[in-house]
Design an enzyme around this catalytic site. Structure first.
Site, mmCIF file in Angstrom:
data_model
loop_
_atom_site.group_PDB
_atom_site.id
_atom_site.type_symbol
_atom_site.label_atom_id
_atom_site.label_comp_id
_atom_site.label_asym_id
_atom_site.label_seq_id
_atom_site.Cartn_x
_atom_site.Cartn_y
_atom_site.Cartn_z
ATOM 1 N N GLU A 144 -5.290 8.312 16.620
ATOM 2 C CA GLU A 144 -4.384 7.776 16.224
ATOM 3 C C GLU A 144 -4.047 9.005 14.614
ATOM 4 O O GLU A 144 -3.829 9.114 13.572
ATOM 5 C CB GLU A 144 -4.399 6.602 15.516
ATOM 6 C CG GLU A 144 -4.273 5.642 16.426
ATOM 7 C CD GLU A 144 -4.782 4.638 15.229
ATOM 8 O OE1 GLU A 144 -5.100 4.643 14.752
ATOM 9 O OE2 GLU A 144 -4.133 3.402 16.125
ATOM 10 N N GLU A 298 -4.048 0.897 23.254
ATOM 11 C CA GLU A 298 -4.935 -0.117 22.624
ATOM 12 C C GLU A 298 -3.832 -1.013 22.027
ATOM 13 O O GLU A 298 -2.919 -0.750 21.361
ATOM 14 C CB GLU A 298 -5.450 0.261 21.144
ATOM 15 C CG GLU A 298 -6.602 1.394 21.383
ATOM 16 C CD GLU A 298 -6.475 2.433 20.307
ATOM 17 O OE1 GLU A 298 -6.243 0.901 19.137
ATOM 18 O OE2 GLU A 298 -6.849 3.407 20.145
ATOM 19 N N GLU A 345 -16.245 -1.547 12.576
ATOM 20 C CA GLU A 345 -14.978 -2.284 12.789
ATOM 21 C C GLU A 345 -15.699 -2.958 13.600
ATOM 22 O O GLU A 345 -15.051 -4.462 13.745
ATOM 23 C CB GLU A 345 -13.515 -1.670 14.026
ATOM 24 C CG GLU A 345 -13.252 -0.941 12.879
ATOM 25 C CD GLU A 345 -11.990 -0.203 13.809
ATOM 26 O OE1 GLU A 345 -12.231 -0.287 14.997
ATOM 27 O OE2 GLU A 345 -11.124 -0.006 13.044
ATOM 28 N N HIS A 348 -13.702 -6.234 14.441
ATOM 29 C CA HIS A 348 -12.898 -6.118 15.186
ATOM 30 C C HIS A 348 -13.347 -7.181 17.017
ATOM 31 O O HIS A 348 -13.972 -6.345 17.024
ATOM 32 C CB HIS A 348 -12.001 -4.909 15.754
ATOM 33 C CG HIS A 348 -11.331 -4.494 16.291
ATOM 34 N ND1 HIS A 348 -10.749 -4.515 17.582
ATOM 35 C CD2 HIS A 348 -10.330 -4.012 15.317
ATOM 36 C CE1 HIS A 348 -9.703 -4.359 17.525
ATOM 37 N NE2 HIS A 348 -9.395 -3.655 16.171
HETATM 38 C C1 GLA Z 1 -6.746 2.018 15.734
HETATM 39 C C2 GLA Z 1 -7.661 2.558 16.407
HETATM 40 C C3 GLA Z 1 -9.105 2.086 16.667
HETATM 41 C C4 GLA Z 1 -9.207 0.469 15.630
HETATM 42 C C5 GLA Z 1 -7.990 0.347 15.926
HETATM 43 C C6 GLA Z 1 -8.407 -0.995 15.348
HETATM 44 O O1 GLA Z 1 -5.730 1.342 17.211
HETATM 45 O O2 GLA Z 1 -7.355 3.965 16.860
HETATM 46 O O3 GLA Z 1 -10.220 3.158 16.992
HETATM 47 O O4 GLA Z 1 -9.557 1.434 14.670
HETATM 48 O O5 GLA Z 1 -7.052 0.279 15.269
HETATM 49 O O6 GLA Z 1 -7.121 -2.330 15.031
#
Ligand code: GLA
Length: 633
Positions: A144, A298, A345, A348
């Site tokens: 990202e 993702e 996270e 998550h």
């Molecule tokens: C992004 C990142 C991941 C994680 C997710 C959390 O897509 O690439 O590493 O942090 O967000 O939603």
């Protein structure tokens, strides 16, 4: 070739005993691809030039033995602590001049020489070690891309970029209108990134900096990609784009540089809103990929944005996945395989939740894996025939985020999402196009709040309409040139002739007003004069609000205010773009396959006949609550 199925796998977060169970569970769930090592730099290179690949050798070996392929990451998104300590000048500086410290992720300056060197070093080490590994399926560079830095390294690189773009200072001073507020530059050294200023910054400088940041990160990506291509010419190199509100890079440009377009998609959900956002993201990805296959790198098994996070509703994981596959994703990947027990996270969601595999989520994940095995991967060719295109341009978005605009509430992303949502609800197959792309094949082209338009793009739109196209332009479009300089003589300068109107004044709205036939108008209104167009709807005061202009063989519509969804849908209907979709049911034709997804809680009719590839049962024109089918008619 089967579809890819899997997610980010971070085995370094777990004791080695867990790895064998991971592989066994992956096999049970039908996982065939995992992304390994995205944030593993500190475990791979614990001090400069000293590598500890042993653990990764063992992980890749276990995966290879289990028949699971790997998207091997280049871990440059999170430099290790020793690196930041040795190179404090490579830590991110915010626009306020704050140098960030280590302790999160993405804390680097992409222009810092030490970071660039260290990135190449770890990339080469990984590339040389694993180039022939049987598990290696693709390279996943970084994660990202999106961290801007305002330090002196960034300033030097920005100046070099500007020299390249403008050649000389005269051109830059002209483009940036530096005559305003005594900003005339007489030496390149005087130019800085748009750091914190006393009052409004220069909008052209701010816009160029966004362009520069995208290009600078792309240069970093290219360096890793070229090195990997040299070592493994057959292995595709990709990186995952961040979506939602982060317009961190120029995706059209980037998409010509990656071997495979890959996106991360986190709808804010739940329910229909999530389905709409998912379709939006997937249509964007397919469009960036030039209509060809791409990869959902993702998504999550739950909702991760906003103040309240939580699991997706039963069935939503599969429905969202099918929306992506229907639109050309070559697989379904999640962040992440196993929900972490610690770290930033830790809340998550994962494919294996904290509860473990005896859970609804893991059962749904496994059922999805089984379903995906029955769907062929998309052909490498144009996949979905779109009837309508929506113009999408990050440069225009960045410009519309500039300082001092007539309304701080203008929201480019929301405008584009509304256009897409309304088409989606009507069942009109839609894609996105850059304003300069070839448009003739589309029945209609929608232009939501495209503040900045180049001359070339304006000519393109005129040719499209003259050739018989239907253009629907919304307020706050066509106002500036590529340097955010306002086009004079009446708004929307670039589109006046196409639309057959001149806008004399903008009148942002406090209270909503009602328009006959089109309902509630909010946020914005304009004083519109007709120069060939006819008024289709008028403001309560009598001035034109919605107009229509015949030009050549086509028609150009203008909506000078923000309409609610039903009002915008009515404009599209009047413009001849009504679809015949069943509310809440999505039908997408991907070449020879038809995907139908019922996003409602009721049984609904579906205009699809044939045998469902997933269940092997006939589809009798109806689809159960929350169900989906994949049919080869
Ligand atoms: C992004 C990142 C991941 C994680 C997710 C959390 O897509 O690439 O590493 O942090 O967000 O939603």
């Amino acid at each position: 070739m089967p579809l890819w199925y899997g997610g980010d796998y971070n085995p370094e977060q777990w004791p080695e005993e867990v790895w064998a169970e991971d592989v066994a569970l992956m096999r049970r769930a039908g996982v065939n691809l995992v992304t390994v090592g995205v944030f593993s730099w500190s475990r791979l290179e614990p001090s400069e030039g000293r590598y500890t690949f042993g653990w990764l050798d063992r992980v890749l070996g276990l995966l290879a033995d289990g028949g699971i392929r790997v998207g091997l990451a280049v871990p440059t998104a999170s430099p290790p602590p020793w690196f930041s300590l040795a190179h404090p000048d490579a830590l991110t500086v915010t626009r306020d001049g704050v140098r960030l410290t280590h302790g999160s992720r993405d804390t680097y300056c992409v222009s810092a020489p030490a970071y660039r060197e260290a990135s190449l070093r770890i990339t080469r080490a990984l590339g040389e070690r694993y180039r022939d590994h049987p598990a290696l399926a693709m390279w996943h560079v970084h994660n990202e891309y999106g961290t801007p830095c305002h330090c002196d390294h960034a300033a030097a690189a920005f100046r070099a970029w500007l020299r390249e773009r403008y050649g000389g200072l005269d051109a830059l001073n002209d483009a940036w209108t530096t005559a305003f507020w005594s900003q005339h530059y007489s030496d390149w050294a005087q130019i800085t990134p748009p750091r914190a200023t006393q009052y409004l910054p220069n909008p052209a400088q701010a816009l160029d900096f966004r362009r520069f940041v995208s290009d600078e990160m792309l240069a970093h990506f290219r360096e890793q990609r070229d090195l990997l291509r040299e070592l493994t010419p057959e292995v595709p190199v990709t990186t995952n784009y961040v979506l939602a509100g982060w317009a961190s890079v120029d995706h059209w440009k980037w998409s010509t540089e990656v071997d495979l377009v890959a996106i991360d998609d986190y709808p804010s959900g739940p329910g229909m809103a999530a389905a709409e956002q998912t379709a939006f993201a997937a249509d964007l990805a397919r469009s960036w990929a030039g209509g060809r296959p791409w990869l959902l790198m993702e998504q999550a098994t739950g909702y991760v944005l906003g103040p309240r996070k939580g699991p997706k509703e039963p069935g939503e994981i599969a429905r969202h996945s099918m929306q992506h596959v229907a639109r050309g994703s070559t697989g379904v990947m999640f962040f992440q395989w196993r929900a972490s027990r610690g770290g930033a996270e830790q809340w998550h969601p994962g494919m294996v939740p904290h509860t473990g595999p005896d859970s609804r989520v893991f059962r749904e994940v496994s059922a999805l894996g089984e379903a995906l095995e029955r769907i062929p991967a998309p052909y490498d060719g144009p996949l979905v025939e779109a009837e309508a295109a929506i113009l999408w341009d990050e440069e225009a978005w960045w410009a519309a985020q500039g300082p001092g605009l007539p309304s701080s509430e203008i929201d480019y992303l929301a405008a584009v999402q509304q256009a897409h949502r309304v088409l989606w609800r009507q069942g009109v197959p839609t894609c996105f196009a850059h304003p300069s792309h070839d448009l003739p094949t589309y029945r209609a082209v929608l232009v939501p709040s495209l503040y900045l338009i180049s001359d070339e793009a304006a000519r393109n739109l005129a040719a499209y309409v003259e050739g018989g196209g239907t253009l629907v332009v919304s307020f706050f479009s066509g106002i500036t040139d590529e340097h955010t300089r306002i086009r004079l003589g009446g708004y929307p300068g670039a589109l006046r002739e196409i639309l057959g109107i001149t806008v004399e004044e903008f009148r942002p709205l406090g209270e909503p007003v009602e328009l006959p036939e089109f309902g509630r108008a909010t946020l914005w209104s304009e004083v519109v004069h007709l120069d060939g167009a006819e008024a289709v709807a008028r403001y309560p005061g009598g001035g034109p609000a919605v107009t229509c202009h015949r030009l050549g063989d086509g028609t150009a519509w203008y909506v000078s205010t923000r309409l609610d969804d039903p009002g915008y849908a009515q404009v599209l209907t009047r413009a001849g773009l009504a679809g015949s979709g069943v509310p809440g049911v999505e039908v997408v034709r991907r070449r020879d396959l038809v995907f139908a997804v019922n996003h409602t809680e009721d049984e609904r009719p579906v205009p699809v006949q044939g045998t469902d590839l997933i269940t092997g049962k006939p589809v009798g024109g109806r689809l159960g609550p929350g169900g989906y089918v994949v049919v080869r008619p």
